[in-house]
Design a protein around this motif. Structure first.
Motif, PDB file in Angstrom:
ATOM      1  N   GLN A  80       0.822  -1.354   0.143  1.00 38.26           N
ATOM      2  CA  GLN A  80      -0.006  -0.063   0.018  1.00 38.26           C
ATOM      3  C   GLN A  80       0.697   1.341  -0.017  1.00 38.26           C
ATOM      4  OE1 GLN A  80      -2.413   0.329   3.523  1.00 38.26           O
ATOM      5  NE2 GLN A  80      -0.861  -0.568   4.623  1.00 38.26           N
ATOM      6  N   ILE A  81       1.966   1.263  -0.017  1.00 38.53           N
ATOM      7  CA  ILE A  81       2.935   2.424  -0.155  1.00 38.53           C
ATOM      8  C   ILE A  81       3.107   2.797  -1.521  1.00 38.53           C
ATOM      9  CG2 ILE A  81       5.394   3.355   0.734  1.00 38.53           C
ATOM     10  CD1 ILE A  81       5.388   1.083   2.636  1.00 38.53           C
ATOM     11  N   ASN A  82       2.672   3.982  -1.769  1.00 41.72           N
ATOM     12  CA  ASN A  82       2.799   4.688  -3.063  1.00 41.72           C
ATOM     13  C   ASN A  82       4.131   5.085  -3.453  1.00 41.72           C
ATOM     14  OD1 ASN A  82      -0.276   4.688  -2.762  1.00 41.72           O
ATOM     15  ND2 ASN A  82      -0.282   6.713  -2.778  1.00 41.72           N
ATOM     16  N   ILE A  83       4.583   4.848  -4.841  1.00 47.21           N
ATOM     17  CA  ILE A  83       5.889   5.263  -5.452  1.00 47.21           C
ATOM     18  C   ILE A  83       5.888   6.590  -5.694  1.00 47.21           C
ATOM     19  CG2 ILE A  83       7.378   4.616  -7.380  1.00 47.21           C
ATOM     20  CD1 ILE A  83       5.971   1.713  -7.820  1.00 47.21           C
ATOM     21  N   PRO A  84       6.649   7.480  -4.922  1.00 44.77           N
ATOM     22  CA  PRO A  84       6.726   8.872  -5.343  1.00 44.77           C
ATOM     23  C   PRO A  84       7.380   9.106  -6.578  1.00 44.77           C
ATOM     24  CG  PRO A  84       7.554   8.474  -3.188  1.00 44.77           C
ATOM     25  CD  PRO A  84       7.588   6.981  -3.910  1.00 44.77           C
ATOM     26  N   ALA A 110       8.910  -0.447   2.256  1.00 45.82           N
ATOM     27  CA  ALA A 110       8.376  -0.086   3.300  1.00 45.82           C
ATOM     28  C   ALA A 110       8.596   1.706   3.755  1.00 45.82           C
ATOM     29  CB  ALA A 110       9.492  -0.572   4.464  1.00 45.82           C
ATOM     30  N   LYS A 111       7.821   2.093   4.724  1.00 47.75           N
ATOM     31  CA  LYS A 111       7.668   3.381   4.722  1.00 47.75           C
ATOM     32  C   LYS A 111       9.043   4.158   4.963  1.00 47.75           C
ATOM     33  CE  LYS A 111       2.983   3.371   6.603  1.00 47.75           C
ATOM     34  NZ  LYS A 111       2.144   3.550   7.455  1.00 47.75           N
ATOM     35  N   ARG A 112       9.208   5.268   4.442  1.00 44.96           N
ATOM     36  CA  ARG A 112      10.377   6.141   4.558  1.00 44.96           C
ATOM     37  C   ARG A 112      11.470   5.533   4.126  1.00 44.96           C
ATOM     38  NH1 ARG A 112       7.589   7.057   9.181  1.00 44.96           N
ATOM     39  NH2 ARG A 112       8.594   5.245  10.188  1.00 44.96           N
ATOM     40  N   THR A 113      11.362   4.510   3.081  1.00 43.27           N
ATOM     41  CA  THR A 113      12.552   4.010   2.279  1.00 43.27           C
ATOM     42  C   THR A 113      12.248   4.284   0.731  1.00 43.27           C
ATOM     43  OG1 THR A 113      11.378   1.841   1.721  1.00 43.27           O
ATOM     44  CG2 THR A 113      12.577   2.149   3.827  1.00 43.27           C
ATOM     45  N   PRO A 114      13.361   4.309   0.011  1.00 41.11           N
ATOM     46  CA  PRO A 114      13.126   4.512  -1.428  1.00 41.11           C
ATOM     47  C   PRO A 114      12.732   3.568  -2.102  1.00 41.11           C
ATOM     48  CG  PRO A 114      15.616   4.219  -0.926  1.00 41.11           C
ATOM     49  CD  PRO A 114      14.789   4.190   0.276  1.00 41.11           C
TER      50      PRO A 114
END
Length: 199
Positions: free
Chosen positions: A116-120, A157-161
Motif C-alpha cells: 500500500q505504499i505509493n511510489i513517489p 517500507a515506509k520512509r524507504t526509497p
C-alpha cells in the motif's frame, strides 16, 4: 501534480540555454536559483513514460510497476494503483508503447494492502533504461551477455526509497542473476548470482 506536468511540458518548449540539465534531471529553481530534484524527462518506452501515460486519478496512487522480457523495454508495463477519485479501489493498468491500454479492477485486495505504499514519482531518478544498463554492466563483468530482464519497481517500507528488482537472463533465456537497484541513486544493494561487481 499540476506543477509536475507543467515541468514536463516545459522541456519541449523552453529551458533556456543558461539552465543546463544537471545529471539528467530537469532543472527547477522554484525561484530560489538553486536547482531541486525533479523526475527525469521521460524516455519513450521506459517506465516513467508509462506511468505518465496513466489517467491523472492514478498518478499519485501507483503501488507497483512491472514489465516482462525487457530488452531493454518490455512489450507492456503493468501497474497496480489506487484510484484516488474512488478511495479503497485498486486497479491493474496496462500501458503499451506509451499508450494507456486497459484498466481492470484488481480482485487481489490483500496483495494491494500489502503493497500500500505509493511510489513517489519524484524519487524515481533511475528509469528502467538506466537500470537495464546497470544490468548489462554486471552481465559483462561476469563474462556473459544480457538477453532480457524482468522489471519490478516497488517501495518496500515506509520512509524507504523505491527499489528496482531486475531478474536477468542471458541470450538463451537462462537466468544469470538478480539485481536490486535503488531508484533514487542507481546504487546496487544486492546482486545474487553475480559473483563479480563491475569496476
Amino acid at each position: 501534480m499540476k506543477r509536475f506536468i507543467l515541468l514536463l511540458a516545459v522541456t519541449t518548449s523552453g529551458f533556456s540555454q543558461d539552465k543546463p540539465v544537471i545529471d539528467g534531471l530537469l532543472p527547477d529553481t522554484g525561484g530560489s536559483g538553486i536547482p531541486t530534484v525533479q523526475t527525469p524527462a521521460p524516455t519513450k518506452g521506459e517506465a516513467i513514460a508509462a506511468m505518465l501515460a496513466l489517467p491523472p486519478k492514478y498518478l499519485d496512487g501507483i503501488l507497483e510497476i512491472s514489465g516482462q522480457g525487457g530488452n531493454p523495454n518490455p512489450q507492456a508495463w503493468v501497474m497496480q494503483a489506487w484510484n484516488t477519485e474512488d478511495p479503497g479501489t485498486v486497479h491493474q493498468l496496462t500501458v503499451r508503447d506509451d499508450q494507456f491500454m486497459s484498466d481492470t479492477l484488481s480482485v487481489n485486495i490483500y496483495e494491494a494492502e500489502r503493497k500500500q505504499i505509493n511510489i513517489p514519482l519524484t524519487e524515481v531518478q533511475i528509469d528502467s533504461g538506466g537500470a537495464y544498463r546497470i544490468a548489462q554492466s554486471y552481465a559483462k563483468a561476469n563474462g556473459t551477455e544480457l538477453g532480457h530482464v524482468n522489471y519490478n519497481l516497488v517501495v518496500h517500507a515506509k520512509r524507504t526509497p523505491p527499489v528496482w528488482t531486475l531478474d536477468c537472463f542471458d541470450a538463451k533465456g537462462g537466468r544469470i542473476g538478480k539485481l536490486e537497484i535503488l531508484a533514487t541513486t542507481g546504487s546496487v544493494r544486492a546482486s545474487p548470482g553475480f559473483s563479480v561487481t563491475p569496476k
